[in-house]
Design a protein around this motif. Structure first.
Motif, PDB file in Angstrom:
ATOM      1  N   PHE A 185       6.616  13.640  -2.970  1.00  0.00           N
ATOM      2  CA  PHE A 185       5.916  12.895  -4.019  1.00  0.00           C
ATOM      3  C   PHE A 185       5.766  11.426  -3.641  1.00  0.00           C
ATOM      4  CE2 PHE A 185       7.467  16.372  -6.937  1.00  0.00           C
ATOM      5  CZ  PHE A 185       6.200  16.846  -7.261  1.00  0.00           C
ATOM      6  N   ALA A 186       6.735  10.885  -2.902  1.00  0.00           N
ATOM      7  CA  ALA A 186       6.655   9.479  -2.496  1.00  0.00           C
ATOM      8  C   ALA A 186       5.466   9.226  -1.579  1.00  0.00           C
ATOM      9  CB  ALA A 186       7.956   9.061  -1.811  1.00  0.00           C
ATOM     10  N   GLN A 187       5.003  10.261  -0.875  1.00  0.00           N
ATOM     11  CA  GLN A 187       3.842  10.099   0.010  1.00  0.00           C
ATOM     12  C   GLN A 187       2.598   9.693  -0.772  1.00  0.00           C
ATOM     13  OE1 GLN A 187       3.289  13.661   2.295  1.00  0.00           O
ATOM     14  NE2 GLN A 187       5.343  13.636   3.139  1.00  0.00           N
ATOM     15  N   LEU A 188       2.545  10.065  -2.053  1.00  0.00           N
ATOM     16  CA  LEU A 188       1.388   9.698  -2.862  1.00  0.00           C
ATOM     17  C   LEU A 188       1.249   8.179  -2.981  1.00  0.00           C
ATOM     18  CD1 LEU A 188       1.854  12.721  -3.617  1.00  0.00           C
ATOM     19  CD2 LEU A 188       1.154  12.136  -5.943  1.00  0.00           C
ATOM     20  N   LEU A 189       2.369   7.484  -2.903  1.00  0.00           N
ATOM     21  CA  LEU A 189       2.359   6.025  -3.061  1.00  0.00           C
ATOM     22  C   LEU A 189       1.697   5.324  -1.886  1.00  0.00           C
ATOM     23  CD1 LEU A 189       6.058   5.700  -4.289  1.00  0.00           C
ATOM     24  CD2 LEU A 189       3.991   5.586  -5.723  1.00  0.00           C
ATOM     25  N   ASN A 190       1.475   6.062  -0.812  1.00  0.00           N
ATOM     26  CA  ASN A 190       0.922   5.473   0.408  1.00  0.00           C
ATOM     27  C   ASN A 190      -0.403   6.115   0.796  1.00  0.00           C
ATOM     28  OD1 ASN A 190       1.162   3.566   2.485  1.00  0.00           O
ATOM     29  ND2 ASN A 190       2.025   5.068   3.903  1.00  0.00           N
ATOM     30  N   ASP A 191      -1.062   6.753  -0.157  1.00  0.00           N
ATOM     31  CA  ASP A 191      -2.313   7.445   0.144  1.00  0.00           C
ATOM     32  C   ASP A 191      -3.481   6.468   0.255  1.00  0.00           C
ATOM     33  OD1 ASP A 191      -3.470  10.293   0.306  1.00  0.00           O
ATOM     34  OD2 ASP A 191      -4.844   9.293  -1.086  1.00  0.00           O
ATOM     35  N   ASP A 192      -4.503   6.859   1.016  1.00  0.00           N
ATOM     36  CA  ASP A 192      -5.701   6.029   1.160  1.00  0.00           C
ATOM     37  C   ASP A 192      -6.485   5.941  -0.151  1.00  0.00           C
ATOM     38  OD1 ASP A 192      -5.073   5.677   3.805  1.00  0.00           O
ATOM     39  OD2 ASP A 192      -6.422   7.263   4.525  1.00  0.00           O
ATOM     40  N   GLU A 193      -6.389   6.981  -0.962  1.00  0.00           N
ATOM     41  CA  GLU A 193      -7.154   7.049  -2.212  1.00  0.00           C
ATOM     42  C   GLU A 193      -6.398   6.317  -3.321  1.00  0.00           C
ATOM     43  OE1 GLU A 193     -10.228   8.083  -4.808  1.00  0.00           O
ATOM     44  OE2 GLU A 193     -10.163   8.295  -2.623  1.00  0.00           O
ATOM     45  N   GLU A 194      -7.061   5.338  -3.934  1.00  0.00           N
ATOM     46  CA  GLU A 194      -6.401   4.517  -4.959  1.00  0.00           C
ATOM     47  C   GLU A 194      -5.910   5.358  -6.130  1.00  0.00           C
ATOM     48  OE1 GLU A 194      -7.281   0.637  -7.848  1.00  0.00           O
ATOM     49  OE2 GLU A 194      -8.858   1.446  -6.544  1.00  0.00           O
ATOM     50  N   SER A 195      -6.712   6.350  -6.544  1.00  0.00           N
ATOM     51  CA  SER A 195      -6.316   7.158  -7.697  1.00  0.00           C
ATOM     52  C   SER A 195      -5.050   7.959  -7.409  1.00  0.00           C
ATOM     53  CB  SER A 195      -7.450   8.108  -8.099  1.00  0.00           C
ATOM     54  OG  SER A 195      -7.758   9.022  -7.055  1.00  0.00           O
ATOM     55  N   VAL A 196      -4.839   8.347  -6.142  1.00  0.00           N
ATOM     56  CA  VAL A 196      -3.622   9.067  -5.772  1.00  0.00           C
ATOM     57  C   VAL A 196      -2.426   8.115  -5.821  1.00  0.00           C
ATOM     58  CG1 VAL A 196      -2.452  10.370  -3.945  1.00  0.00           C
ATOM     59  CG2 VAL A 196      -4.892  10.723  -4.371  1.00  0.00           C
ATOM     60  N   ARG A 197      -2.591   6.908  -5.319  1.00  0.00           N
ATOM     61  CA  ARG A 197      -1.496   5.922  -5.385  1.00  0.00           C
ATOM     62  C   ARG A 197      -1.116   5.642  -6.838  1.00  0.00           C
ATOM     63  NH1 ARG A 197      -4.893   3.327  -1.654  1.00  0.00           N
ATOM     64  NH2 ARG A 197      -5.331   1.616  -3.120  1.00  0.00           N
ATOM     65  N   THR A 198      -2.121   5.501  -7.688  1.00  0.00           N
ATOM     66  CA  THR A 198      -1.857   5.246  -9.109  1.00  0.00           C
ATOM     67  C   THR A 198      -1.113   6.416  -9.739  1.00  0.00           C
ATOM     68  OG1 THR A 198      -3.849   3.875  -9.280  1.00  0.00           O
ATOM     69  CG2 THR A 198      -2.934   4.758 -11.332  1.00  0.00           C
TER      70      THR A 198
END
Length: 353
Positions: free
Chosen positions: A158-171
């Motif tokens: 789940f922490a990988q989402l914080l570093n995604d290229d897509e802003e909506s995924v980081r959010t």
């Protein structure tokens, strides 16, 4: 707007008079709330009235929040027609959760059909956050869905989402960590990419020189676990060798990382083959099924009558037209953005596939 009541299998069902039919299991989405199940056709627009199967009206305390106090009283009084004033935002939030649960079970990932996969961790995070947003409405009715989503992935995933290229995924990742009161990592791990997506097992396997007959067949999705097989209409590939003690070779297209070991496979050749030939798939999605026919008998079989079943036995409500509608719907979701669009859909659409 009205919801009309009818009796179905001893339960009250509420639906709009002009509502679209729900269709088969793979083309409907549903959310279980206290006392009732809410369902929509997968193609329903945001805020559309659901079909509601009421199991216990007294438990449906949330009903007024979605449809108004007058409608709630009419439900409790057993009236046959309910005048409803839907709360669009709340109803759409429930519908979005239904879409996420549907996607987890039915999203038709297919390299052959060009339908991109949805990232499992992103989808799980969305199920968790959407269900938390509905806690006031649903009480603990959504806890089991949340637990399933959380159990499928580690906190590092789940922490990988914080570093995604897509802003909506980081959010989404930030919302997840905040909602669960998890400590944010000092450095989020890199997000997995889908660039190397490919079939784990392919029909382009070597063809033996002595093959007598070969072909492809469709896989019925409702018979198999989600996330294992390619969702194309020709995912099952078969061949029969011209040799003594002939064997039916079956190979099913897999999704990356999937393990189909032990999933049952059965075959029947018209009325010439007594009963069903049974076996199980191995890790590569293959199975060799003895046909119990002589070398001479295989030459007179009508192989066009061969039927192959992968997965659970029993009667289903799925056909090729249904699967095509679901594939078409998935393609359409990857080229539009609306109130029901999932973060996982946005991410998949943003990546080259």
């Amino acid at each position: 707007m009205q919801l009309l009541r009818r009796e179905l299998d001893g339960l009250a069902q509420l639906a709009a008079a002009d509502g679209a039919p729900l269709g088969g299991a793979a083309e409907r989405l549903g959310v279980e709330l206290p006392g009732a199940l809410l369902e929509w056709p997968v193609t329903a627009e945001a805020g559309a009235l659901p079909v509601i199967t009421v199991r216990d009206a007294a438990e449906a305390d949330w009903f007024w929040q979605l449809f108004g106090e007058a409608a709630h009283l009419a439900l409790l009084d057993g009236e046959t027609s309910l005048e409803v004033a839907p709360d669009h935002a709340t109803l759409t939030a429930v519908q979005r959760l239904g879409r996420a649960l549907w996607a987890r079970a039915w999203w038709p990932t297919s390299e052959r059909e060009g339908i991109a996969p949805l990232d499992d961790a992103v989808l799980a995070a969305e199920i968790v956050t959407l269900s938390i947003d509905l806690d006031e409405l649903a009480g603990d009715a959504l806890d089991s869905e949340r637990e399933i989503a959380l159990a499928a992935h580690s906190r590092d995933e789940f922490a990988q989402l914080l570093n995604d290229d897509e802003e909506s995924v980081r959010t989404l990742g930030e919302r997840l960590f905040a909602a669960l009161e998890w400590e944010f990592p000092a450095a989020a791990p890199a997000m997995r990419r889908r660039a190397d997506y490919a079939l784990a097992a392919s029909a382009e396997a070597e063809t033996a020189a002595n093959v007598l007959a070969s072909g492809a067949a469709a896989l019925e999705w409702q018979r198999v676990p989600a996330g294992i097989f390619d969702a194309s209409e020709s995912a099952i590939h078969w061949s029969v060798d011209a040799r003594p003690d002939p064997v039916l070779h079956v190979l099913v297209d897999l999704l990356p990382g999937a393990d189909p070991t032990g999933i049952p496979v059965a075959a029947q050749l018209g009325t010439n083959l007594t009963g069903e030939v049974l076996g199980t798939l191995d890790a590569r999605g293959g199975a060799d099924l003895p046909l119990h026919l002589s070398a001479a008998e295989i030459w007179v079989q009508d192989w066009a009558e061969l039927r192959i079943r992968v997965g659970a036995a029993g009667k289903g409500d799925e056909d090729a037209a249904l699967r095509q509608r679901v594939r078409d719907h998935a393609r359409s979701r990857l080229v539009q953005d609306d109130e029901l669009t999932l973060t996982a859909e946005r991410q998949a659409a943003a990546e080259d596939f």
